[in-house]
Write a protein that holds these residues in place. Sequence first.
Motif, PDB file in Angstrom:
ATOM      1  N   GLY A  86       1.660   9.809  -3.499  1.00 42.11           N
ATOM      2  CA  GLY A  86       1.368   8.923  -4.618  1.00 42.11           C
ATOM      3  C   GLY A  86       1.485   7.439  -4.310  1.00 42.11           C
ATOM      4  O   GLY A  86       1.651   6.613  -5.218  1.00 42.11           O
ATOM      5  N   CYS A  87       1.370   7.076  -3.032  1.00 37.33           N
ATOM      6  CA  CYS A  87       1.358   5.649  -2.679  1.00 37.33           C
ATOM      7  C   CYS A  87       0.132   4.972  -3.312  1.00 37.33           C
ATOM      8  O   CYS A  87      -0.882   5.625  -3.583  1.00 37.33           O
ATOM      9  CB  CYS A  87       1.236   5.468  -1.168  1.00 37.33           C
ATOM     10  SG  CYS A  87       2.677   5.983  -0.241  1.00 37.33           S
ATOM     11  N   LEU A  88       0.226   3.666  -3.474  1.00 36.36           N
ATOM     12  CA  LEU A  88      -0.910   2.901  -4.006  1.00 36.36           C
ATOM     13  C   LEU A  88      -2.192   3.205  -3.226  1.00 36.36           C
ATOM     14  O   LEU A  88      -3.274   3.295  -3.803  1.00 36.36           O
ATOM     15  CB  LEU A  88      -0.582   1.402  -3.962  1.00 36.36           C
ATOM     16  CG  LEU A  88      -1.664   0.479  -4.517  1.00 36.36           C
ATOM     17  CD1 LEU A  88      -1.900   0.732  -6.007  1.00 36.36           C
ATOM     18  CD2 LEU A  88      -1.312  -0.989  -4.278  1.00 36.36           C
ATOM     19  N   GLY A  96       0.799  -1.228   0.000  1.00 38.69           N
ATOM     20  CA  GLY A  96       0.000   0.000   0.000  1.00 38.69           C
ATOM     21  C   GLY A  96       0.823   1.265   0.000  1.00 38.69           C
ATOM     22  O   GLY A  96       0.372   2.311  -0.467  1.00 38.69           O
ATOM     23  N   HIS A  97       2.025   1.188   0.529  1.00 39.66           N
ATOM     24  CA  HIS A  97       2.860   2.392   0.607  1.00 39.66           C
ATOM     25  C   HIS A  97       4.031   2.348  -0.366  1.00 39.66           C
ATOM     26  O   HIS A  97       5.100   2.888  -0.104  1.00 39.66           O
ATOM     27  CB  HIS A  97       3.312   2.638   2.052  1.00 39.66           C
ATOM     28  CG  HIS A  97       2.150   2.885   2.955  1.00 39.66           C
ATOM     29  ND1 HIS A  97       1.427   4.053   2.915  1.00 39.66           N
ATOM     30  CD2 HIS A  97       1.523   2.076   3.840  1.00 39.66           C
ATOM     31  CE1 HIS A  97       0.422   3.966   3.776  1.00 39.66           C
ATOM     32  NE2 HIS A  97       0.456   2.777   4.342  1.00 39.66           N
ATOM     33  N   VAL A  98       3.820   1.678  -1.486  1.00 42.58           N
ATOM     34  CA  VAL A  98       4.768   1.788  -2.588  1.00 42.58           C
ATOM     35  C   VAL A  98       4.260   2.923  -3.482  1.00 42.58           C
ATOM     36  O   VAL A  98       3.079   2.971  -3.825  1.00 42.58           O
ATOM     37  CB  VAL A  98       4.834   0.470  -3.393  1.00 42.58           C
ATOM     38  CG1 VAL A  98       5.722   0.636  -4.620  1.00 42.58           C
ATOM     39  CG2 VAL A  98       5.356  -0.662  -2.515  1.00 42.58           C
ATOM     40  N   GLN A 147      -0.939  13.354  -1.207  1.00 46.70           N
ATOM     41  CA  GLN A 147      -0.250  13.095   0.065  1.00 46.70           C
ATOM     42  C   GLN A 147      -0.843  11.839   0.721  1.00 46.70           C
ATOM     43  O   GLN A 147      -2.055  11.692   0.820  1.00 46.70           O
ATOM     44  CB  GLN A 147      -0.460  14.293   0.991  1.00 46.70           C
ATOM     45  CG  GLN A 147       0.202  14.173   2.337  1.00 46.70           C
ATOM     46  CD  GLN A 147       1.676  14.528   2.273  1.00 46.70           C
ATOM     47  OE1 GLN A 147       2.057  15.475   1.599  1.00 46.70           O
ATOM     48  NE2 GLN A 147       2.496  13.764   2.966  1.00 46.70           N
ATOM     49  N   CYS A 148       0.043  10.952   1.155  1.00 46.01           N
ATOM     50  CA  CYS A 148      -0.406   9.738   1.831  1.00 46.01           C
ATOM     51  C   CYS A 148      -0.236   9.910   3.342  1.00 46.01           C
ATOM     52  O   CYS A 148       0.559  10.733   3.798  1.00 46.01           O
ATOM     53  CB  CYS A 148       0.416   8.552   1.348  1.00 46.01           C
ATOM     54  SG  CYS A 148      -0.059   6.985   2.075  1.00 46.01           S
ATOM     55  N   ARG A 149      -0.945   9.117   4.112  1.00 40.56           N
ATOM     56  CA  ARG A 149      -0.833   9.188   5.571  1.00 40.56           C
ATOM     57  C   ARG A 149       0.564   8.857   6.071  1.00 40.56           C
ATOM     58  O   ARG A 149       0.958   9.232   7.171  1.00 40.56           O
ATOM     59  CB  ARG A 149      -1.834   8.220   6.219  1.00 40.56           C
ATOM     60  CG  ARG A 149      -3.273   8.633   6.042  1.00 40.56           C
ATOM     61  CD  ARG A 149      -4.217   7.539   6.459  1.00 40.56           C
ATOM     62  NE  ARG A 149      -3.925   6.307   5.740  1.00 40.56           N
ATOM     63  CZ  ARG A 149      -3.570   5.180   6.305  1.00 40.56           C
ATOM     64  NH1 ARG A 149      -3.475   5.106   7.598  1.00 40.56           N
ATOM     65  NH2 ARG A 149      -3.311   4.115   5.575  1.00 40.56           N
ATOM     66  N   CYS A 150       1.317   8.131   5.238  1.00 40.20           N
ATOM     67  CA  CYS A 150       2.660   7.717   5.665  1.00 40.20           C
ATOM     68  C   CYS A 150       3.685   8.832   5.469  1.00 40.20           C
ATOM     69  O   CYS A 150       4.830   8.697   5.882  1.00 40.20           O
ATOM     70  CB  CYS A 150       3.096   6.472   4.904  1.00 40.20           C
ATOM     71  SG  CYS A 150       3.511   6.791   3.189  1.00 40.20           S
ATOM     72  N   GLY A 151       3.262   9.925   4.813  1.00 38.52           N
ATOM     73  CA  GLY A 151       4.189  11.035   4.591  1.00 38.52           C
ATOM     74  C   GLY A 151       4.673  11.137   3.154  1.00 38.52           C
ATOM     75  O   GLY A 151       5.144  12.185   2.731  1.00 38.52           O
TER      76      GLY A 151
HETATM   77 ZN   LIG Z   1       1.887   5.814   1.938  1.00 39.48          ZN
END
Ligand SMILES: [Zn+2]
Length: 402
Positions: free
Chosen positions: A257-259, A240-242, A250-254
């Motif tokens: 464009g993460c999946l 999910g975070h690739v 923006q993704c929650r992981c920082g």
């Molecule tokens: Zn992410």
Amino acid sequence: MPIKKATHQETKQHNRDLVLKTVFESETISRAEIARVTGLTRPTVSDAISGLLAEGLVEEVGIGSSIGGKSPILLSLVKDSRYMISLNLAYDQFCGAVVNLRGEVKAMEGIPVSGRDGEQSLGLVYEILDRLTNLGWKPLVGVGVGTPGLINTREGMIVNAVNLDWQNLPLAKLLQDRYHLPAHIMNDSQAAAIGEYVYGGGYTADENLVVINVRQGIGAGILINGRLFQGDGGGAGEIGHVVVQENGLQCRCGKRGCLETLSSARAVVQRAQMRASDFPSSALVKNPDDITLDILVDAFASNDPLAEQVVLDAAHYLGISIAGLVSTLNIQKFVLTGDMTRFGQRWLDAVREATLQATLSKLAEETSIDIGKVDYRGCILGASALTLLDGYSLLFMQSSRD
Ligand SMILES: [Zn+2]
């Protein structure tokens, strides 16, 4: 390498576990059949069964048919002889259940997370467990937890769960100390994979299988020869975070464009809200802020152009990510679970098509991608199976001697 000889006690335990696992895998089975399946001798099987009858885990349920000779007594697992509690700490809702040995859910409790994190969200875990343990199901043999994030299952540690703001939280120990029950933790997508494998039906004992859980987040559980492969750091399947889109949302992981920012249930809702004005003919355009997953599922089913755009885009990027796994692992069976499967056949077809386009045709053609058989209960059931793994060794042999 020197071979350590098993002690008598270890061998006995191993045989018991193997016999119990064999009983678990059948509706009913005779001692002779167990001996045939396991390769153990008849006296060894009889001895193990005597022990399991005494433990109350197995019962004699009738007489089977015979082709000559004495009719065999049939044995069956006593499905309500033990109960487990399992928790699914999903992004927006914590959900817990009391589950029996056959994966039947006896009671269920849910609490909305509503943005709480850190200590507060740990309080919610206790609250849900307090409720479930007070229901009186006995005997309880363990607590299994499936949670998003990077998990060290062996240490019972949540290494990092971005959504809950937990870092290096020794959740298993906290739960053991509080409830005096063995507790196990695992990544929710890995748990969902085990749930599908154990309770979905139709999988073989040495199955290679990838289960991709596509809901608010996205993760995969990888089973190789019927065993969960967690990788060196426990993070196998964290797809999910690739990053799949440069300079994406923006993704929650920082990262950007993460999946997850493209293909998750959260992403399609967010994107539908953002893009509503581009689709004046869409029925959703009037109140974009009110768009929910339910609304999007209905709109997609009635060919709404906005819903089609975001859902098929989501499927496309998921398919490309699956292509990476197909090429890396060459596992030929992929199963999709989670909220996004509610978009059904057209979504699935789009995922398949994108996978086919993004990897060697030969590899993709030999790979099946289907929707899983265990619905939202996958993570719950997988987390409970984790308890079985430790306490009862029903599902996976712990021993290295087999
Ligand atoms: Zn992410």
